[in-house]
Design an enzyme around this catalytic site. Sequence first.
Site, short mmCIF file in Angstrom:
data_model
loop_
_atom_site.label_atom_id
_atom_site.label_comp_id
_atom_site.label_asym_id
_atom_site.label_seq_id
_atom_site.Cartn_x
_atom_site.Cartn_y
_atom_site.Cartn_z
N ASP A 199 0.87 -1.56 0.34
CA ASP A 199 0.31 0.12 0.16
C ASP A 199 0.60 1.22 0.02
O ASP A 199 2.16 0.81 0.59
CB ASP A 199 -0.56 0.28 1.24
N ASP A 201 0.14 4.17 1.34
CA ASP A 201 0.07 4.49 2.97
C ASP A 201 1.24 4.21 4.12
O ASP A 201 0.85 4.36 5.10
CB ASP A 201 -0.81 5.50 3.36
N TRP A 261 -13.72 -1.61 -1.18
CA TRP A 261 -12.56 -1.81 0.40
C TRP A 261 -12.95 -2.66 0.44
O TRP A 261 -14.03 -3.77 0.17
CB TRP A 261 -13.15 -1.01 0.47
N GLU A 264 -10.29 -8.39 -0.46
CA GLU A 264 -9.00 -8.99 -1.56
C GLU A 264 -7.58 -10.02 -0.41
O GLU A 264 -7.36 -11.10 -1.23
CB GLU A 264 -8.88 -8.25 -2.24
N ASP A 265 -7.28 -8.94 0.35
CA ASP A 265 -6.18 -9.48 1.22
C ASP A 265 -7.11 -10.71 2.01
O ASP A 265 -5.67 -11.90 2.17
CB ASP A 265 -5.54 -8.28 2.16
N MET A 291 0.82 3.90 8.61
CA MET A 291 -0.22 4.55 7.81
C MET A 291 -0.21 5.95 7.96
O MET A 291 -1.02 6.68 8.77
CB MET A 291 -1.55 3.89 8.00
N HIS A 294 -5.65 8.95 5.84
CA HIS A 294 -6.93 8.99 4.65
C HIS A 294 -8.59 8.97 4.84
O HIS A 294 -8.45 8.34 5.97
CB HIS A 294 -6.25 8.05 3.46
N ARG A 296 -12.13 7.28 5.44
CA ARG A 296 -12.03 5.85 5.64
C ARG A 296 -12.83 5.16 3.84
O ARG A 296 -14.02 6.30 4.02
CB ARG A 296 -12.49 5.61 7.24
N1 UDP Z 1 -5.82 2.86 -3.48
C1 UDP Z 1 -5.49 4.19 -3.60
N2 UDP Z 1 -6.58 5.09 -3.54
C2 UDP Z 1 -7.76 4.95 -3.89
C3 UDP Z 1 -7.66 3.29 -2.81
C4 UDP Z 1 -6.71 2.71 -2.16
O1 UDP Z 1 -4.25 4.33 -4.11
O2 UDP Z 1 -8.51 5.41 -3.22
C5 UDP Z 1 -4.53 2.43 -2.75
C6 UDP Z 1 -3.51 2.86 -2.02
O3 UDP Z 1 -2.44 2.11 -2.21
C7 UDP Z 1 -3.95 2.44 -0.42
C8 UDP Z 1 -4.48 0.50 -0.53
O4 UDP Z 1 -5.08 1.40 -1.80
O5 UDP Z 1 -2.95 2.28 0.76
C9 UDP Z 1 -4.91 0.54 0.29
O6 UDP Z 1 -6.40 0.96 0.44
P1 UDP Z 1 -6.33 1.88 1.44
O7 UDP Z 1 -4.95 2.43 2.19
O8 UDP Z 1 -8.17 3.24 1.45
O9 UDP Z 1 -7.27 0.79 2.70
P2 UDP Z 1 -7.15 0.94 4.64
O10 UDP Z 1 -6.22 0.92 4.77
O11 UDP Z 1 -7.96 1.16 4.14
O12 UDP Z 1 -6.65 -1.07 4.77
MN MN Z 2 -4.46 2.74 4.11
#
Ligand code: UDP
Ligand code: MN
Length: 353
Positions: A199, A201, A261, A264-265, A291, A294, A296
Amino acid sequence: MMKCRKLALTRCCLSRTLTPCRGRQVLCLLTLLMASVTLSAVALRMRGSEAPLSLSDFLHILFPLELAGHRRVPPCALLDGNDTELKGPIDADTDSIPSLAELEEWLAPSLLPGGLFIPRNCRPSHKIAVIVPFRDRRVHLKIFLRHMHPFLQRQNLQYGIFIVEQAGDGPFNRALLMNVGYREALLLHPSLDCFIFHDVDLLPLDDRIRYSCGGQPVHLSANIDVHGNKLMYANLFGGASMLTKAMMENVNGFSNVFFGWGGEDDDMSFRVRSHDMKITRYNLDIARYTMMRHVRENKNDRQKLLIDGRKRIHSDGLNSLRYERVRLDLRPLFTLIEVRINQTQVLTDQGLL
Ligand code: UDP
Ligand code: MN
């Protein structure tokens, strides 16, 4: 002189003794180099790459050749927790946002186009692709690149960073983008053998988290600050995870049907565990990540997709992957692969619509 001109270049190449060939051996080496580049280019086209080949593409094709020159250097030492060059816990600057120009000026001199790095003094054990699913997170991307390039270079790894961007504003499909990254990275560099799905972030906070494959899949981001510094559940495989090429092929990659969302993992976690593999992790005091903040995403109910997914493993994944590549750009700090995904088509293929 006449005799020399008439001698086939190949004979000169093979001979060290033919006097008329003196001075032609450099020419000969250059010719062989050009021929191998051209052959690689043809092979690349035949493997299904649609974009026209640019000069940068040729540089990429030279990547494995570059490796050949490294045979004479010793293998890179395995760095472990006791290695004194690695600092252990490290900080991550998530407050200041660098400009891409600043980053390029600082980092690009040590990289090949497309964000590739080859250690100079040693021969690495793996060729690693860091694959990042991406859309609309430009600030995170810049902070990620500033943190990750030096982090990976301190570990003496040979790696490339591949940003896989989803075009359009349809539901984001993280897992399908991972499959695209895997497929496209291998088309560019067939010798890649270790894949880190990451990811954008997430930033590692310890130099001892080794980004290089071993005998089992590794879930890297076990301890994330915003998750309360604990492993959320035993089979977690999201965030940042690492698999060899053989492991990816064994499980048919990720599922392609998880739009939006989550889930998949967990599907990938099941794929791996149902193929006689064990998810391994560093201790929680090492596997620390931060992290970046961002919004949610909305949670979706994934139960049915997940349960039925168990039957789909060998029909839904790398062998059913469909996308349209709209851009392949060798940027100084990363390779950008932009793709359009047709959700209706992907779901129809799996009988889900
Ligand atoms: N991601 C992105 N744009 C989006 C949604 C997801 O680039 O609009 C990518 C990004 O790499 C992100 C990862 O998919 O870190 C996982 O998504 P997110 O961080 O939203 O998931 P969470 O941290 O809530 O599990
Ligand atoms: Mn994230």
